[in-house]
Scaffold this motif. Structure first.
Motif, PDB file in Angstrom:
ATOM      1  N   VAL A 163       0.826  -1.020   0.164  1.00  0.00           N
ATOM      2  CA  VAL A 163       0.099  -0.103  -0.048  1.00  0.00           C
ATOM      3  C   VAL A 163       1.035   1.177   0.125  1.00  0.00           C
ATOM      4  CG1 VAL A 163      -1.818   1.301   1.358  1.00  0.00           C
ATOM      5  CG2 VAL A 163      -1.736  -1.257   1.242  1.00  0.00           C
ATOM      6  N   PRO A 164       0.825   1.906  -0.986  1.00  0.00           N
ATOM      7  CA  PRO A 164       1.798   3.218  -1.262  1.00  0.00           C
ATOM      8  C   PRO A 164       1.843   4.209   0.029  1.00  0.00           C
ATOM      9  CG  PRO A 164       0.610   2.939  -3.023  1.00  0.00           C
ATOM     10  CD  PRO A 164      -0.093   1.924  -2.368  1.00  0.00           C
ATOM     11  N   ALA A 165       0.525   4.415   0.805  1.00  0.00           N
ATOM     12  CA  ALA A 165       0.679   5.214   2.214  1.00  0.00           C
ATOM     13  C   ALA A 165       1.698   4.552   3.077  1.00  0.00           C
ATOM     14  CB  ALA A 165      -0.722   5.498   2.657  1.00  0.00           C
ATOM     15  N   ASP A 166       1.637   3.217   3.137  1.00  0.00           N
ATOM     16  CA  ASP A 166       2.347   2.768   4.278  1.00  0.00           C
ATOM     17  C   ASP A 166       3.834   2.363   3.925  1.00  0.00           C
ATOM     18  OD1 ASP A 166      -0.103   1.924   5.502  1.00  0.00           O
ATOM     19  OD2 ASP A 166      -0.141  -0.141   4.618  1.00  0.00           O
ATOM     20  N   LEU A 167       4.136   2.672   2.584  1.00  0.00           N
ATOM     21  CA  LEU A 167       5.490   2.568   2.227  1.00  0.00           C
ATOM     22  C   LEU A 167       5.990   3.858   2.295  1.00  0.00           C
ATOM     23  CD1 LEU A 167       5.048   0.349  -0.913  1.00  0.00           C
ATOM     24  CD2 LEU A 167       5.552  -0.616   1.194  1.00  0.00           C
ATOM     25  N   LEU A 168       5.697   4.908   2.416  1.00  0.00           N
ATOM     26  CA  LEU A 168       6.222   6.250   2.783  1.00  0.00           C
ATOM     27  C   LEU A 168       7.396   6.047   3.805  1.00  0.00           C
ATOM     28  CD1 LEU A 168       3.112   8.777   2.593  1.00  0.00           C
ATOM     29  CD2 LEU A 168       5.112   8.827   1.061  1.00  0.00           C
ATOM     30  N   GLY A 169       8.435   6.709   3.380  1.00  0.00           N
ATOM     31  CA  GLY A 169       9.708   6.389   4.299  1.00  0.00           C
ATOM     32  C   GLY A 169      10.421   5.177   4.276  1.00  0.00           C
ATOM     33  N   SER A 170       9.841   4.105   3.691  1.00  0.00           N
ATOM     34  CA  SER A 170      10.704   3.036   3.598  1.00  0.00           C
ATOM     35  C   SER A 170      10.948   2.547   2.301  1.00  0.00           C
ATOM     36  CB  SER A 170       9.929   1.742   4.413  1.00  0.00           C
ATOM     37  OG  SER A 170       8.785   1.484   3.658  1.00  0.00           O
ATOM     38  N   VAL A 171      10.265   3.315   1.237  1.00  0.00           N
ATOM     39  CA  VAL A 171      10.682   2.959  -0.013  1.00  0.00           C
ATOM     40  C   VAL A 171      10.979   4.241  -0.604  1.00  0.00           C
ATOM     41  CG1 VAL A 171       9.476   2.556  -2.243  1.00  0.00           C
ATOM     42  CG2 VAL A 171       9.039   0.880  -0.424  1.00  0.00           C
ATOM     43  N   PRO A 172      12.143   4.384  -1.406  1.00  0.00           N
ATOM     44  CA  PRO A 172      12.567   5.780  -2.046  1.00  0.00           C
ATOM     45  C   PRO A 172      11.462   6.413  -2.693  1.00  0.00           C
ATOM     46  CG  PRO A 172      14.043   3.876  -2.532  1.00  0.00           C
ATOM     47  CD  PRO A 172      12.957   3.290  -2.080  1.00  0.00           C
ATOM     48  N   ASP A 173      11.636   7.652  -2.315  1.00  0.00           N
ATOM     49  CA  ASP A 173      10.449   8.697  -3.013  1.00  0.00           C
ATOM     50  C   ASP A 173      10.491   8.371  -4.582  1.00  0.00           C
ATOM     51  OD1 ASP A 173      10.258   9.770  -0.502  1.00  0.00           O
ATOM     52  OD2 ASP A 173      11.254  11.462  -0.665  1.00  0.00           O
ATOM     53  N   GLU A 174      11.589   8.365  -5.199  1.00  0.00           N
ATOM     54  CA  GLU A 174      11.378   8.231  -6.524  1.00  0.00           C
ATOM     55  C   GLU A 174      10.742   6.926  -7.029  1.00  0.00           C
ATOM     56  OE1 GLU A 174      11.567   8.821 -10.404  1.00  0.00           O
ATOM     57  OE2 GLU A 174      12.007  10.358  -8.841  1.00  0.00           O
ATOM     58  N   GLU A 175      10.941   5.846  -6.206  1.00  0.00           N
ATOM     59  CA  GLU A 175      10.070   4.619  -6.753  1.00  0.00           C
ATOM     60  C   GLU A 175       8.679   4.774  -6.563  1.00  0.00           C
ATOM     61  OE1 GLU A 175      10.227  -0.334  -5.407  1.00  0.00           O
ATOM     62  OE2 GLU A 175      11.932   1.236  -4.811  1.00  0.00           O
ATOM     63  N   LEU A 176       8.189   5.446  -5.437  1.00  0.00           N
ATOM     64  CA  LEU A 176       6.847   5.713  -5.242  1.00  0.00           C
ATOM     65  C   LEU A 176       6.284   6.851  -6.454  1.00  0.00           C
ATOM     66  CD1 LEU A 176       6.777   6.510  -1.573  1.00  0.00           C
ATOM     67  CD2 LEU A 176       5.749   4.654  -2.494  1.00  0.00           C
ATOM     68  N   ALA A 177       7.072   7.590  -6.913  1.00  0.00           N
ATOM     69  CA  ALA A 177       6.681   8.534  -7.818  1.00  0.00           C
ATOM     70  C   ALA A 177       6.731   7.732  -9.308  1.00  0.00           C
ATOM     71  CB  ALA A 177       7.661   9.856  -8.126  1.00  0.00           C
ATOM     72  N   ARG A 178       7.749   6.897  -9.398  1.00  0.00           N
ATOM     73  CA  ARG A 178       7.656   6.074 -10.665  1.00  0.00           C
ATOM     74  C   ARG A 178       6.394   5.118 -10.809  1.00  0.00           C
ATOM     75  NH1 ARG A 178      12.630   5.086 -10.327  1.00  0.00           N
ATOM     76  NH2 ARG A 178      12.229   2.756  -9.352  1.00  0.00           N
ATOM     77  N   ALA A 179       5.982   4.724  -9.717  1.00  0.00           N
ATOM     78  CA  ALA A 179       4.743   3.762  -9.720  1.00  0.00           C
ATOM     79  C   ALA A 179       3.558   4.540 -10.100  1.00  0.00           C
ATOM     80  CB  ALA A 179       4.465   3.197  -8.267  1.00  0.00           C
ATOM     81  N   ALA A 180       3.556   5.918  -9.554  1.00  0.00           N
ATOM     82  CA  ALA A 180       2.471   6.742  -9.909  1.00  0.00           C
ATOM     83  C   ALA A 180       2.241   7.290 -11.397  1.00  0.00           C
ATOM     84  CB  ALA A 180       2.529   8.094  -9.129  1.00  0.00           C
ATOM     85  N   ARG A 181       3.791   7.549 -11.839  1.00  0.00           N
ATOM     86  CA  ARG A 181       3.827   7.846 -13.273  1.00  0.00           C
ATOM     87  C   ARG A 181       3.307   6.699 -14.261  1.00  0.00           C
ATOM     88  NH1 ARG A 181       8.115  10.937 -11.510  1.00  0.00           N
ATOM     89  NH2 ARG A 181       9.610   8.971 -11.676  1.00  0.00           N
ATOM     90  N   GLU A 182       3.577   5.482 -13.713  1.00  0.00           N
ATOM     91  CA  GLU A 182       3.251   4.375 -14.614  1.00  0.00           C
ATOM     92  C   GLU A 182       1.954   4.217 -14.616  1.00  0.00           C
ATOM     93  OE1 GLU A 182       4.971   1.549 -16.260  1.00  0.00           O
ATOM     94  OE2 GLU A 182       6.849   2.711 -15.596  1.00  0.00           O
TER      95      GLU A 182
END
Length: 220
Positions: free
Chosen positions: A196-215
Motif C-alpha cells: 500500500v503506497p501510503a504504508d511505504l512512505l519512508g521505507s521505499v525511496p521517494d522516486e520509486e513511489l513517484a515512478r509507480a504513480a507515473r506508470e
C-alpha cells in the motif's frame, strides 16, 4: 449542469438529502432512480430527471442540493451521442443505499466509505493552504473537509505539514480534480510496489513511489 452532475451532487449530500425527505418522497425517489438507471435514451432520461427535480423540490430552501439546482438552471447533456443517458453505476449505488438497512443508508459508495474511515486531519490541523493542488481533500458528509493523515509529517509545533513526495505524486494523480481516485491509489494495494503506497512512505525511496504513480498515469 449535466444529468451526471446532478447524480454527483446527490452522492455528495446523500445522508442529508435522505434525512430531509418524508417516507412518501423517499419511495418516489427510489422509483425515479430506478427509472433513471433503466433509461435507454435522452427522452427517457429527461422524463426521469423531471420527476427527480419534482421530488427534490421538497428539500428545504437552504439545502445544498436545492441551492445548487436553483443556481444551475436548465439541465443540459454534454457531448453529441445519440444515446444520452447517465452513468448507471453511481445511480444504482444510490438506489442500493436507499434500500439498505438504516445503519448503512448513509453510505452510497463503499469505496468512499473505506477512504473516509482512514486516519485524517481537519483543515484547522493542516499547515498548508486548503486549496493546495498537492493535497488530497475529501468531503465527509458529517465532518466536512478531511485530509488523509498519511500526507503529512508533524513539525516541532505538532502542526501537520505536507510531505514533499506526497505533493509531487498528488499532482501527477491530479488530486485536485479527482481526490477520491488519488486517495484510492495511496490507500489501496499496488502490485507494482507490492504494498500500500501510503504504508511505504519512508521505507521505499521517494522516486520509486513517484515512478509507480507515473506508470499509472502514462498507462492511461
Amino acid at each position: 449542469m449535466t444529468p451526471d452532475d446532478i447524480v454527483a451532487l446527490l452522492r455528495e449530500h446523500w445522508p442529508r438529502t435522505v434525512a430531509a425527505l418524508d417516507p412518501a418522497a423517499r419511495e418516489e425517489l427510489a422509483a425515479v432512480l430506478a427509472a433513471l438507471a433503466d433509461a435507454t435514451g435522452e427522452r427517457d432520461t429527461q422524463a426521469a430527471l423531471r420527476r427527480l427535480r419534482r421530488v427534490l423540490r421538497a428539500l428545504p430552501d437552504d439545502h445544498p442540493v436545492a441551492l445548487a439546482l436553483r443556481e444551475a438552471g436548465a439541465v443540459r447533456f454534454s457531448g453529441t451521442s445519440e444515446t444520452r443517458v447517465v452513468d448507471r453505476v453511481p445511480v444504482l449505488a444510490l438506489l442500493a443505499a436507499l434500500h439498505a438497512p438504516p445503519e448503512r443508508a448513509a453510505d452510497p459508495d463503499p469505496v468512499r466509505a473505506r477512504l473516509l474511515a482512514a486516519p485524517a486531519l481537519a483543515a484547522a490541523d493542516v499547515a498548508a493552504a486548503p486549496g493546495d493542488p498537492g493535497l488530497i481533500r475529501l468531503r465527509h458528509p458529517e465532518l466536512g473537509d478531511r485530509y488523509p493523515r498519511f500526507q503529512f509529517a508533524a513539525d516541532g509545533r505538532d502542526t501537520a505539514r505536507p510531505l514533499p513526495v506526497v505533493g509531487v505524486i498528488n499532482r501527477l494523480l491530479m488530486a485536485d480534480r479527482d481526490p477520491w481516485g488519488a486517495a484510492d491509489w495511496w490507500l489501496g494495494g499496488n502490485r507494482w510496489l507490492r504494498g500500500v503506497p501510503a504504508d511505504l512512505l519512508g521505507s521505499v525511496p521517494d522516486e520509486e513511489l513517484a515512478r509507480a504513480a507515473r506508470e499509472l498515469v502514462e498507462g492511461d
